[in-house]
Every structure is written in structure tokens, then in C-alpha cells.
Design a protein around this motif. Structure first.
Motif, short mmCIF file in Angstrom:
data_model
loop_
_atom_site.label_atom_id
_atom_site.label_comp_id
_atom_site.label_asym_id
_atom_site.label_seq_id
_atom_site.Cartn_x
_atom_site.Cartn_y
_atom_site.Cartn_z
N GLU A 165 0.83 -1.20 0.00
CA GLU A 165 0.00 0.00 0.00
C GLU A 165 0.87 1.26 0.00
N ALA A 166 1.99 1.21 0.70
CA ALA A 166 2.89 2.36 0.75
C ALA A 166 3.46 2.65 -0.65
N VAL A 167 3.88 1.60 -1.34
CA VAL A 167 4.43 1.78 -2.69
C VAL A 167 3.34 2.31 -3.64
N ALA A 168 2.14 1.75 -3.55
CA ALA A 168 1.04 2.19 -4.41
C ALA A 168 0.74 3.67 -4.19
N PHE A 169 0.75 4.10 -2.92
CA PHE A 169 0.49 5.51 -2.62
C PHE A 169 1.59 6.39 -3.21
N LYS A 171 3.57 5.85 -5.72
CA LYS A 171 3.48 5.88 -7.17
C LYS A 171 2.35 6.79 -7.64
N GLU A 172 1.21 6.75 -6.95
CA GLU A 172 0.09 7.60 -7.34
C GLU A 172 0.42 9.07 -7.09
N LEU A 173 1.14 9.36 -6.01
CA LEU A 173 1.55 10.74 -5.74
C LEU A 173 2.52 11.22 -6.82
N GLN A 174 3.49 10.39 -7.17
CA GLN A 174 4.42 10.76 -8.24
C GLN A 174 3.67 11.08 -9.52
N LEU A 175 2.68 10.26 -9.85
CA LEU A 175 1.89 10.45 -11.05
C LEU A 175 1.13 11.77 -10.98
N LEU A 176 0.54 12.06 -9.84
CA LEU A 176 -0.21 13.31 -9.66
C LEU A 176 0.70 14.53 -9.86
N SER A 183 6.25 18.97 -10.44
CA SER A 183 7.52 18.32 -10.12
C SER A 183 7.73 17.14 -11.06
N ASP A 184 8.98 16.89 -11.44
CA ASP A 184 9.29 15.68 -12.20
C ASP A 184 9.29 14.46 -11.28
N ALA A 185 9.52 14.69 -9.99
CA ALA A 185 9.41 13.64 -8.95
C ALA A 185 10.18 12.38 -9.30
N ASP A 186 11.35 12.53 -9.89
CA ASP A 186 12.18 11.38 -10.23
C ASP A 186 12.95 10.96 -8.98
N MET A 187 12.63 9.81 -8.44
CA MET A 187 13.26 9.35 -7.21
C MET A 187 14.73 9.06 -7.40
N VAL A 235 12.02 5.94 9.07
CA VAL A 235 13.07 5.53 8.13
C VAL A 235 13.18 6.62 7.08
N LYS A 236 14.33 7.28 6.98
CA LYS A 236 14.46 8.51 6.20
C LYS A 236 15.05 8.29 4.81
N ASN A 237 14.71 9.27 3.94
CA ASN A 237 15.35 9.47 2.63
C ASN A 237 15.45 8.19 1.80
N ILE A 238 14.31 7.55 1.60
CA ILE A 238 14.24 6.36 0.75
C ILE A 238 14.07 6.83 -0.68
N ASN A 239 14.93 6.35 -1.59
CA ASN A 239 14.98 6.97 -2.91
C ASN A 239 14.59 6.07 -4.08
N SER A 240 13.79 5.04 -3.83
CA SER A 240 13.23 4.25 -4.91
C SER A 240 12.01 3.49 -4.38
#
Length: 509
Positions: A165-169, A171-176, A183-187, A235-240
Motif C-alpha cells: 500500500e505504501a508503494v502504491a500511494f 506511485k500515485e503521488l508521483q503520477l499526480l 515536479s518531475d518527482a524522479d526518485m 526511516v528517512k530518505n528512501i529513494n526508490s
């Protein structure tokens, strides 16, 4: 004992504005030359005064409108006081109790707030031959190009139940953010970073004896049916997205093992070690009062009523979930086909324009034509763009010409092999497929009489496959058709060829 996860996310995204948050320095956080886009304001020189970037404020408001959040009429900036080498002022200008957006919902997850702040500088660590010079010891240098870049922070309620669910959220935020163009929101480039707040609590109401005792304890203090949440670990600064999943999965397992071993989970900040796939303790987690927030004295409160909120609302594009629902209904696509288009706004736009051109110039596409549009777009056209490192905007293939190509395929005027060749010529020249077809003679040969003469010669030259086919081996027919297609350089109509061979061999079906 069974445990129930409780997960909330904090997501940071760098905004696409021309300049930084509080100064006129160029907003280009990907600049690799250190300390190029800087000025006295974003490097924290004494006596400098910040000025709010209006475009950044409007970007956050558009995000808030998209998720159905509440917009206060008055907002303000605050000083978040803490020292770290990448904070030039020893404080960060952020927002505390009056953010730009309260509430909202995204992908079924409630949002707490969306606020605006400035990004930090970037630390670079090296030893040995780092930075192009021989170093006697390990050093850390500060690149201020990123300092002061407008940064959105979105905080969710603890509604997320698992890593999927965290990943799905996320991804949807990045898309929005990409659909809104904020934002390009490139992780992978650090333009979007995720922080996960993870805790677990024992399940109440199960048959487990420990759970029964816990339930009685809750009831004794008036918390029956309302179990206390576990201790939160950040857990901080997760980049993918892969790291989001791995970090949450690991942390849930780690916390359960701590509790099962009789230990106590402490409130702390941990980092994700992507190499070893573990979280690593960094520091004891701060609380809000540790930052000594107070209103930013150099910036007046924001009177949002002075903005044209109606125009901002009108500027919202069709949002990802709206487009997703429409594509499913309007084009009869599968969920997988729809998602393949929705994930790239320009691809979805190209598909719709090609569909409209097909309908305008020829006829309303049926299910077969729509499948052809989707398949050739997702495989061949995307493949050419990737091969040439081009974007949809750079492509020489127009939606109109792409629709014409699909018509030629659907009417069996060209083979799939010829279609791929024509598409490549289109990408190189920008010509329409009809011009290329006439110039290069790639039209499919479907005349049965023309094909019969060739087929007779192939039958005479290959007696063994002919004998095998007459014994019932269907693969032999494919061999004969393949020989004909080779002679025709892929331009023969396979269906007509099969019929002709069956007639010649006395087994017409």
C-alpha cells in the motif's frame, strides 16, 4: 503474538519553478558543477532577506485542490531550528501550524497536511583521490546548488497497512505531481524522497493468550477496543519504490523480533542501507518541540485570498484517477492496458489523438483497431523512442500518421513485418505511411492468383514437407508459408497463402 502494522508516510518533492524558494538563484538541483546556482540568500549570509516564490505557493495549492484538501485563508512560514552542515543558516524556513493545505485523500489514504519549505544543501564525501585531488584524509564538502530549492512536504495519516500500500500511494503521488506539472518527482535523481513512519502493535481480540491479557489490560484503563499504537520509528530518505517496499518490510520484521525477544522499540530515526537491505539507527527521533519552531520574522503571513484560486482550480488537468476511469469506460481497455498509458501523460495524450484521427479520417475504431493502437504504441513506438533517446515531443511520428499506419495494418494492406519497417521510416523522415508504402513497395501481396504461381513452385521444390502435411503435420504448412514469405520479403498475406497452399494440396479448409 500477532502484530498490526501502522504506517504513515512523509514525502518530499522538489518543485519545478524557475528560481529557488526565497531568492532569484536558478532552480536546477541537478547541476553537477558545485556552487554555481547560489547567492547570499540561499547560502545564509547575515543580513539577507527572503522573498516568497509565488509560483511555488501556487503549485502546493494546486496539489491541495487535486486531493480535496482544505485551504486556509491565512498561512505562514516558520523557522525550524537545527544544526547540520547542509543547513547554511542553522535553521530551515518551513511551515508548522499553518500549512498551505490541511487534509485531503489520495489513493484511499487520508492526508494530514501539505506544506512548503526550502531544501537543504548537498554534502559530498570523499577520501583518497576524491574530487580530483589526492587527499590525506576523508573530507566532506558542501554543494549549495540545492540549498533553497522549493520543497513540498506531504504527510499522511497512519492509514497504510503494509509495504504494498505504501508503494502504491507513492506511485500515485508521483503520477499526480507529474500530471500537475509541479515536479518531475524522479526518485532516482533525488527529486522525490520518501520517509516511512513505521510501528506495530499487538493484535487485540485474537485467540492468542498474550493478546487476551493485553485486551484485559486495555479494558482496565478504559481503552477497550482502542489499543495503544506502538512506538514509531522513522526511516528517512528512501529513494526508490523498491527501497520503500524493502525498508518497510524489514522494519516490520525487526520491530516484531525486538518485541518477541522481550525488548522495547525506541523512537528513533533510521536510514535504509540499500546494499545490505537493512535499516540502520542514525539518531534518537526528535519531537516538534526539539526544533523550537517560531514564526519566520522576515516573512509576513500569506493572505491566500489575494490569489486567484478560481483560476488555479480551472488550471487543474484531468487527474490520473479521472483519466484512468474514463479510459476503462470509453475505450474498453483492460486495467493493464489503461495503466500502461496512464503512467505516461504524453503517451495517453498521443493515444487519444491517434484514436480521434482514426475516427475522423476513417471510421470509429473497433476493439481490434484499439488493440492494434495500444500494442504498436507500447511496443514498437516506445521502442523507437527509447532507441533514439527521444521524447514524445521530439518524435517525428504524428498521431495522424500513426493512425493511418494502424488502418493499413487492420485492412491487411501491409504485414506486421512491413508495419515495423514503415514505422521506423516514419520516425526517420516524418512522412506518412502511404507515401513510404508507395515509394518502397511494401504493400502486402494478397492476390490469390499471384500467390498461387509462387506456391506451386515451392510445392514442387519441397516434396518432403508436402508429404508431411498430407500425413496431418500442420507444422509442415507453416514451413511452406515461411518459404513463400521469404521470397516475397515479408510482403505476402499469410492468411491467403495458407488458403492457397491448402487448395494446392487438396486440403482446403
Amino acid at each position: 503474538m500477532l502484530y498490526i502494522p501502522t504506517i504513515g508516510l512523509e514525502v518530499h518533492a522538489e518543485l519545478k519553478t524557475r528560481t529557488k524558494m526565497f531568492c532569484d538563484s536558478l532552480n536546477d538541483s541537478l547541476e553537477r558543477r558545485p556552487n554555481v546556482n547560489i547567492c547570499p540568500i540561499c547560502t545564509g549570509h547575515p543580513g539577507t532577506l527572503p522573498v516568497v516564490n509565488r509560483s511555488a505557493v501556487e503549485s502546493i495549492i494546486r496539489v491541495g485542490m487535486a486531493v480535496g484538501g482544505d485551504l486556509p485563508m491565512v498561512s505562514k512560514f516558520d523557522r525550524k531550528n537545527y544544526f547540520y552542515p547542509d543547513i547554511p543558516k542553522a535553521y530551515q524556513i518551513s511551515q508548522y501550524d499553518l500549512p498551505l493545505v490541511f487534509g485531503g485523500v489520495l489513493n484511499g489514504v487520508r492526508l494530514t497536511r501539505v506544506h512548503l519549505e526550502e531544501d537543504t544543501a548537498r554534502l559530498q564525501h570523499a577520501d583518497g583521490d576524491g574530487f580530483g585531488a589526492k587527499l590525506e584524509r576523508r573530507v566532506s564538502l558542501v554543494d549549495f546548488n540545492r540549498a533553497g530549492v522549493p520543497l513540498m512536504e506531504l504527510v499522511t495519516e497512519p492509514d497504510i497497512k503494509n509495504a504494498d500500500e505504501a508503494v502504491a500511494f507513492a506511485k500515485e503521488l508521483q503520477l499526480l505531481l507529474r500530471y500537475l506539472g509541479v515536479s518531475d518527482a524522479d526518485m532516482e535523481k533525488g527529486q522525490m524522497r520518501v520517509e516511512a513512519n513505521v510501528s506495530i502493535r499487538p493484535e487485540v481480540g485474537s485467540k492468542n493468550e498474550d493478546s487476551k491479557l493485553l485486551e484485559k489490560s486495555f479494558a482496565a484503563i478504559g481503552l477497550e477496543g482502542k489499543p495503544v499504537l506502538g512506538t514509531k520509528v522513522e526511516v528517512k530518505n528512501i529513494n526508490s519504490f523498491k527501497a520503500v517496499y524493502g525498508a518497510i518490510q524489514y522494519e516490520l520484521k525487526r520491530q516484531a523480533e525486538v518485541l518477541e525477544g522481550g525488548g522495547k522499540v525506541i523512537q528513533e530515526t533510521r536510514g535504509w542501507d540499500d546494499v545490505n537491505q537493512v535499516t540502520v539507527g542514525q539518531r534518537i527521533k526528535e519531537s516538534a518541540h526539539d526544533y523550537r519552531y517560531f514564526p519566520e520574522p522576515d516573512l509576513p503571513p500569506l493572505d491566500l485570498s489575494r490569489l486567484d484560486l478560481k483560476a488555479l482550480k480551472i488550471s487543474l488537468p484531468e487527474l490520473p484517477w479521472e483519466k484512468r476511469a474514463r479510459f476503462l469506460k470509453e475505450f474498453g481497455l483492460s486495467a493493464t492496458e489503461t495503466e500502461s498509458l496512464i503512467q505516461d501523460r504524453r503517451a495517453a495524450q498521443f493515444f487519444e489523438e491517434a484514436f480521434s484521427e482514426f475516427k475522423l479520417e476513417h471510421r470509429t475504431p473497433g476493439s481490434r483497431e484499439i488493440k492494434l493502437l495500444i500494442n504498436y504504441l507500447n511496443t514498437d513506438l516506445r521502442g523507437l523512442l527509447t532507441e533514439k533517446a527521444s521524447s514524445w515531443d521530439d518524435s517525428k511520428i504524428s498521431p495522424e500518421h500513426f493512425a493511418d499506419l494502424i488502418v493499413l495494418i487492420s485492412e491487411n494492406k501491409i504485414t506486421s513485418r512491413s508495419a515495423k519497417d514503415i514505422l521506423r521510416r516514419m520516425s526517420e523522415s516524418g512522412l506518412d505511411p502511404y507515401a513510404i508504402l508507395q515509394t518502397e513497395g511494401l504493400e502486402q501481396v494478397s492476390d490469390a492468383e499471384v500467390l498461387r504461381g509462387m506456391a506451386m513452385g515451392i510445392v514442387a521444390a519441397h516434396p518432403q514437407p508436402v508429404a508431411d502435411f498430407k500425413k496431418g503435420k500442420e507444422n509442415a504448412l507453416q514451413f511452406l508459408v515461411g518459404k513463400a514469405m521469404a521470397e516475397l520479403k515479408g510482403k505476402g498475406n499469410p492468411a491467403v497463402l495458407q488458403k492457397v497452399f491448402r487448395e494446392l494440396l487438396g486440403q482446403e479448409k
